[in-house]
Design a protein around this motif. Sequence first.
Motif, PDB file in Angstrom:
ATOM      1  N   ILE A   1      44.374  35.109  37.772  1.00  0.00           N
ATOM      2  CA  ILE A   1      45.008  34.017  38.538  1.00  0.00           C
ATOM      3  C   ILE A   1      45.313  32.844  37.602  1.00  0.00           C
ATOM      4  N   ALA A   2      44.375  32.539  36.707  1.00  0.00           N
ATOM      5  CA  ALA A   2      44.602  31.434  35.765  1.00  0.00           C
ATOM      6  C   ALA A   2      45.823  31.724  34.877  1.00  0.00           C
ATOM      7  N   SER A   3      45.928  32.965  34.411  1.00  0.00           N
ATOM      8  CA  SER A   3      47.107  33.332  33.606  1.00  0.00           C
ATOM      9  C   SER A   3      48.386  33.152  34.420  1.00  0.00           C
ATOM     10  N   SER A   4      48.321  33.580  35.688  1.00  0.00           N
ATOM     11  CA  SER A   4      49.504  33.471  36.547  1.00  0.00           C
ATOM     12  C   SER A   4      49.884  32.009  36.763  1.00  0.00           C
ATOM     13  N   ILE A   5      48.876  31.147  36.842  1.00  0.00           N
ATOM     14  CA  ILE A   5      49.161  29.708  37.015  1.00  0.00           C
ATOM     15  C   ILE A   5      49.860  29.164  35.769  1.00  0.00           C
ATOM     16  N   ASN A   6      49.395  29.598  34.603  1.00  0.00           N
ATOM     17  CA  ASN A   6      50.077  29.171  33.380  1.00  0.00           C
ATOM     18  C   ASN A   6      51.529  29.635  33.351  1.00  0.00           C
TER      19      ASN A   6
ATOM     20  N   ILE B   1      46.885  31.039  47.268  1.00  0.00           N
ATOM     21  CA  ILE B   1      46.443  31.557  48.564  1.00  0.00           C
ATOM     22  C   ILE B   1      45.888  32.961  48.341  1.00  0.00           C
ATOM     23  N   ILE B   2      44.677  33.197  48.825  1.00  0.00           N
ATOM     24  CA  ILE B   2      44.072  34.520  48.657  1.00  0.00           C
ATOM     25  C   ILE B   2      44.014  35.198  50.014  1.00  0.00           C
ATOM     26  N   ALA B   3      44.467  36.431  50.057  1.00  0.00           N
ATOM     27  CA  ALA B   3      44.420  37.209  51.296  1.00  0.00           C
ATOM     28  C   ALA B   3      43.632  38.482  51.051  1.00  0.00           C
ATOM     29  N   GLY B   4      43.020  38.981  52.089  1.00  0.00           N
ATOM     30  CA  GLY B   4      42.284  40.236  51.978  1.00  0.00           C
ATOM     31  C   GLY B   4      40.889  40.094  52.549  1.00  0.00           C
ATOM     32  N   GLU B   5      40.257  41.244  52.734  1.00  0.00           N
ATOM     33  CA  GLU B   5      38.932  41.270  53.352  1.00  0.00           C
ATOM     34  C   GLU B   5      37.906  40.474  52.555  1.00  0.00           C
ATOM     35  N   ILE B   6      38.070  40.405  51.220  1.00  0.00           N
ATOM     36  CA  ILE B   6      37.059  39.715  50.404  1.00  0.00           C
ATOM     37  C   ILE B   6      36.979  38.213  50.708  1.00  0.00           C
ATOM     38  N   THR B   7      38.004  37.678  51.356  1.00  0.00           N
ATOM     39  CA  THR B   7      37.941  36.238  51.642  1.00  0.00           C
ATOM     40  C   THR B   7      36.823  35.913  52.635  1.00  0.00           C
ATOM     41  N   ALA B   8      36.234  36.954  53.256  1.00  0.00           N
ATOM     42  CA  ALA B   8      35.054  36.708  54.105  1.00  0.00           C
ATOM     43  C   ALA B   8      33.923  36.112  53.264  1.00  0.00           C
ATOM     44  N   ALA B   9      33.950  36.365  51.951  1.00  0.00           N
ATOM     45  CA  ALA B   9      32.928  35.792  51.061  1.00  0.00           C
ATOM     46  C   ALA B   9      33.536  34.668  50.221  1.00  0.00           C
ATOM     47  N   ASP B  10      34.406  33.881  50.830  1.00  0.00           N
ATOM     48  CA  ASP B  10      35.113  32.833  50.073  1.00  0.00           C
ATOM     49  C   ASP B  10      34.164  31.819  49.426  1.00  0.00           C
ATOM     50  N   ALA B  11      33.040  31.551  50.080  1.00  0.00           N
ATOM     51  CA  ALA B  11      32.118  30.540  49.529  1.00  0.00           C
ATOM     52  C   ALA B  11      31.533  31.004  48.191  1.00  0.00           C
ATOM     53  N   ILE B  12      31.477  32.318  47.985  1.00  0.00           N
ATOM     54  CA  ILE B  12      30.992  32.848  46.704  1.00  0.00           C
ATOM     55  C   ILE B  12      32.150  32.979  45.706  1.00  0.00           C
ATOM     56  N   LEU B  13      33.284  33.476  46.181  1.00  0.00           N
ATOM     57  CA  LEU B  13      34.405  33.794  45.286  1.00  0.00           C
ATOM     58  C   LEU B  13      35.180  32.564  44.810  1.00  0.00           C
ATOM     59  N   PHE B  14      35.520  31.685  45.746  1.00  0.00           N
ATOM     60  CA  PHE B  14      36.478  30.632  45.412  1.00  0.00           C
ATOM     61  C   PHE B  14      35.995  29.648  44.345  1.00  0.00           C
ATOM     62  N   PRO B  15      34.698  29.240  44.380  1.00  0.00           N
ATOM     63  CA  PRO B  15      34.257  28.320  43.312  1.00  0.00           C
ATOM     64  C   PRO B  15      34.388  28.953  41.922  1.00  0.00           C
ATOM     65  N   ILE B  16      34.197  30.281  41.844  1.00  0.00           N
ATOM     66  CA  ILE B  16      34.316  30.958  40.548  1.00  0.00           C
ATOM     67  C   ILE B  16      35.776  30.984  40.109  1.00  0.00           C
ATOM     68  N   ILE B  17      36.646  31.299  41.041  1.00  0.00           N
ATOM     69  CA  ILE B  17      38.086  31.307  40.727  1.00  0.00           C
ATOM     70  C   ILE B  17      38.520  29.896  40.317  1.00  0.00           C
ATOM     71  N   GLN B  18      38.017  28.909  41.053  1.00  0.00           N
ATOM     72  CA  GLN B  18      38.357  27.514  40.738  1.00  0.00           C
ATOM     73  C   GLN B  18      37.895  27.148  39.323  1.00  0.00           C
ATOM     74  N   ARG B  19      36.714  27.641  38.941  1.00  0.00           N
ATOM     75  CA  ARG B  19      36.202  27.365  37.600  1.00  0.00           C
ATOM     76  C   ARG B  19      37.095  28.006  36.531  1.00  0.00           C
ATOM     77  N   CYS B  20      37.552  29.223  36.806  1.00  0.00           N
ATOM     78  CA  CYS B  20      38.473  29.886  35.869  1.00  0.00           C
ATOM     79  C   CYS B  20      39.739  29.047  35.723  1.00  0.00           C
ATOM     80  N   ILE B  21      40.223  28.521  36.829  1.00  0.00           N
ATOM     81  CA  ILE B  21      41.435  27.694  36.780  1.00  0.00           C
ATOM     82  C   ILE B  21      41.167  26.445  35.938  1.00  0.00           C
ATOM     83  N   ASP B  22      40.007  25.812  36.164  1.00  0.00           N
ATOM     84  CA  ASP B  22      39.677  24.585  35.422  1.00  0.00           C
ATOM     85  C   ASP B  22      39.607  24.825  33.920  1.00  0.00           C
TER      86      ASP B  22
ATOM     87  N   GLY C   1      46.527  22.989  36.343  1.00  0.00           N
ATOM     88  CA  GLY C   1      45.349  23.370  37.125  1.00  0.00           C
ATOM     89  C   GLY C   1      44.745  22.239  37.942  1.00  0.00           C
ATOM     90  N   GLU C   2      45.127  21.011  37.615  1.00  0.00           N
ATOM     91  CA  GLU C   2      44.524  19.853  38.281  1.00  0.00           C
ATOM     92  C   GLU C   2      44.903  19.802  39.757  1.00  0.00           C
TER      93      GLU C   2
END
Length: 412
Positions: free
Chosen positions: A326-331, A339-360, A368-369
Motif C-alpha cells: 500500500i505504501a508503494s502504491s501511495i508513492n 479504503i480497505i475492503a474484505g473480511e479482514i477488516t473485521a480486525a481493523d483495530a489490529i491491521l490498520f495501525p500497522i498499515i498506517q505505520r508502513c505509510i508513515d 503520507g501525511e
Amino acid sequence: MPNSGAAQIGNVDLVKQLNGAAVYGLIDQNGPISRIQVAELSQLAPASVTKITRQLLERGLIKEVEQQASTGGRRAISIVTETRPFHTVAVRLGRKDATIALFDLSSKVLVEQSYPLSAETQEALQQQLFTIIEHFIAENKNVIRELIAISVILPGLVDPENGKVRYMPHIAVDQWPLVEALNKTFKLASFVGHDIRSLALAEYYFGAGSDCSDSLLVRIHRGAGAGVIINENIFVGRNGNAVEIGHIQVDPLGEQCACGHFGCLETVVSNPAIEKKVKQLLLAGYASCLSAEACTIHDICRAANLGDSLATEVLKHAAVTLGKVIASSINLFNPQKVIIAGEITAADAILFPIIQRCIDTQTLNAFGENLPVVSSQLGNRSAIGAFALVKRAMLNGKLLQHLLDDGRKLPS
Ligand SMILES: [Zn+2]
C-alpha cells in the motif's frame, strides 16, 4: 485513435450527449436546483438548459418541486432527479456464486438474491448467467418498473471499451463478448467491468471515497486487488486494466500464485493464504483458541479481536506485507484516502495501525501525511460495483442519451 468517443459518434451528437450529461449531473448532485442555477453552473445558455430540462422532464428523469425562495416571498420552482422508476439489474459474478441485485437510480437495493454457480466453461457460464438473470427478472416482475440496464462485474481482466472479458482466474475465456451477448438476449443497455475497480468507483460515488477525487481501494478476498480513482475516474490503461497489486512479488521464496509466479502479495494476504498459515501453525502445535476445523477468516479475525496470540500474529504479518505494498502504491498514485475492503477488516483495530505505520515510514512525507486508512462502507459481496458502472453511464451521458433517444440505439 485520439478520442474514440468523438470518433464513434458525430460531433453534434457528442455535444448533445455532453450537454445533457452536464445538466443531469448538476441536478443529480445539487438538486433541488433552479434552472437558472443549472445554467450558471454549467455555463450553458439558459435556452439550452430549458430545452434539455424539458426533454428530461418528458422522459420522467427529473421532476419539478416547489421550493420556498430563501428570501421568503414567492415560491420558486426547482428540479430534482427522479430515481425510483428506473431500475438496473446488477450482477456480481463470483467464482462459485453470483449476487444479483435490483437497484433504482438512487443506488437503493430493492431486491437481492444469491445463486450458486457451477459452470466450468465460458459457454456454460454464459448460459448459467443468463438463466439466473431471466429467473431474477421473472421472480421480481412485480417490483421491477422500467429496466434500463444490466451490468455485470467479475474477477479477471475486462476490456470495458469493447465489452469483452479477456481472462478469468477460474475459467478459460476467449475474448468473451459478454456485453454483445447481453444486448442481444435482453435488449437492454449492458455493461461489464472488473469487480474491484468497479467497487472503487462505487466507493467514490456512494461510499467512503465520496469526499475525495483521488482514492485507493484495496480488496482482500480470495485474492488481493485494487482500484485507483484519479481525478474522479477509475484509473485504467489502454487495455482497461491496471494496478494489479495482488501480483506484486513480496517474497521471492514464497509459494506459487495462481498467475504462475512465486511469492505474489495474494499468496500472503488473501483469505485462503491467511487461513492456510493458521492451519499450518496449529498443526505445528502453536497454542490458540482456534482449531483446524474452525479457522475461516471470520474465526481468525474474531479470535484476534479476543486477544488470541496466534491469530493476532498471523494477521499482523499479513498487515506488514500489505502495508508495504500500500505504501508503494501511495508513492505511485498519491491518493487522498486508502479504503480497505474484505473480511479482514473485521480486525481493523489490529491491521490498520500497522498499515498506517508502513505509510508513515515508507511514503514521501507529503504523500503520507494525514492520509486516512478506512474500511469500505459497501459490504464485501455486494453488486454495487456493477451499479456504479450504470451510474457513470448516466453521468457521462451515454446511457442518459440512450434513454432520451428512447432506445433507438444501445449505448456502447
Ligand atoms: Zn500472482
